[in-house]
Design a protein around this motif. Structure first.
Motif, short mmCIF file in Angstrom:
data_model
loop_
_atom_site.label_atom_id
_atom_site.label_comp_id
_atom_site.label_asym_id
_atom_site.label_seq_id
_atom_site.Cartn_x
_atom_site.Cartn_y
_atom_site.Cartn_z
N PHE A 104 24.83 -16.50 -15.62
CA PHE A 104 24.33 -16.92 -16.94
C PHE A 104 23.83 -18.36 -16.91
CE2 PHE A 104 25.19 -18.85 -21.13
CZ PHE A 104 24.33 -18.09 -21.91
N PHE A 105 24.66 -19.27 -16.45
CA PHE A 105 24.25 -20.67 -16.39
C PHE A 105 23.11 -20.87 -15.40
CE2 PHE A 105 28.81 -21.59 -17.77
CZ PHE A 105 28.46 -21.76 -19.09
N GLY A 106 23.14 -20.14 -14.30
CA GLY A 106 22.07 -20.26 -13.30
C GLY A 106 20.73 -19.78 -13.83
N TYR A 107 20.75 -18.67 -14.55
CA TYR A 107 19.52 -18.14 -15.14
C TYR A 107 18.92 -19.13 -16.13
CZ TYR A 107 16.23 -14.97 -17.38
OH TYR A 107 15.09 -14.39 -17.88
N LEU A 108 19.75 -19.64 -17.02
CA LEU A 108 19.25 -20.61 -18.00
C LEU A 108 18.72 -21.85 -17.30
CD1 LEU A 108 21.84 -20.47 -20.93
CD2 LEU A 108 19.68 -19.25 -20.69
#
Length: 184
Positions: A104-108
């Motif tokens: 999640f954090f990586g995608y954002l």
């Protein structure tokens, strides 16, 4: 309403991956809309690109990985005995939950064009909060999920609850890391 439910189930049977991706798109989009319009409020204008980022995460990653992860979990741990349900919840929350948070954090981070250093700082600052926040929602929710929800309906159930949880994720995912935490 029964006609809509029948159409959903027909689509789920014909195109399970696409259907689950679309329900995740809906859940993540709704969660961010709620977060921006009713939770965060303030002086900031509505950020349509943020909603697109969250919705596309739901479509591209949450729905697809959820389809495969929960399918795998159900194939390896079939049934609804209490020990099976507890094992699935434990695996979901101790293995999948941190992986999900990193995705999640990586995608954002990727969609916003931020650096690897920004990503690692975000993980250091907020992954623990995301994982622990998840326990309050997902331990009881997944206990019900794995005990009572048919495997084909798992992601719909998850996405229904995910709308509220996504308000938290949207807020956390878009929170800036304080300067003192960036330097650690």
């Amino acid at each position: 309403m029964s006609g809509l439910w029948a159409r959903y189930n027909k689509l789920l049977e014909a195109q399970p991956l696409l259907t689950k991706a679309l329900t995740s798109l809906t859940g993540f989009t709704a969660g961010d809309l709620l977060a921006q319009n009713f939770v965060e409020g303030g002086d900031k204008p509505y950020d349509v690109m943020r909603t697109i980022r969250l919705g596309s995460f739901g479509f591209l990653l949450h729905g697809t990985t959820g389809h495969y992860f929960y399918g795998f979990l159900d194939s390896k741990l079939p049934g609804t005995k209490p020990v099976t349900v507890a094992t699935k919840v434990a695996i979901d929350q101790t293995i999948w939950n941190p992986i999900f948070g990193c995705m999640f954090f990586g995608y954002l981070n990727l969609m916003e064009g931020k650096s690897w250093e920004t990503y690692t700082n975000k993980i250091k600052a907020d992954l623990k909060t995301a994982v622990m926040g998840s326990w309050a929602v997902w331990v009881p929710a997944h206990t019900i999920n794995f005990a009572f929800i048919p495997p084909s309906q798992r992601l719909l159930y998850i996405n229904s609850i995910q709308i509220g949880y996504n308000v938290f994720l949207s807020f956390l995912g878009n929170k800036e890391v304080p300067e003192e935490e960036k330097k650690e």
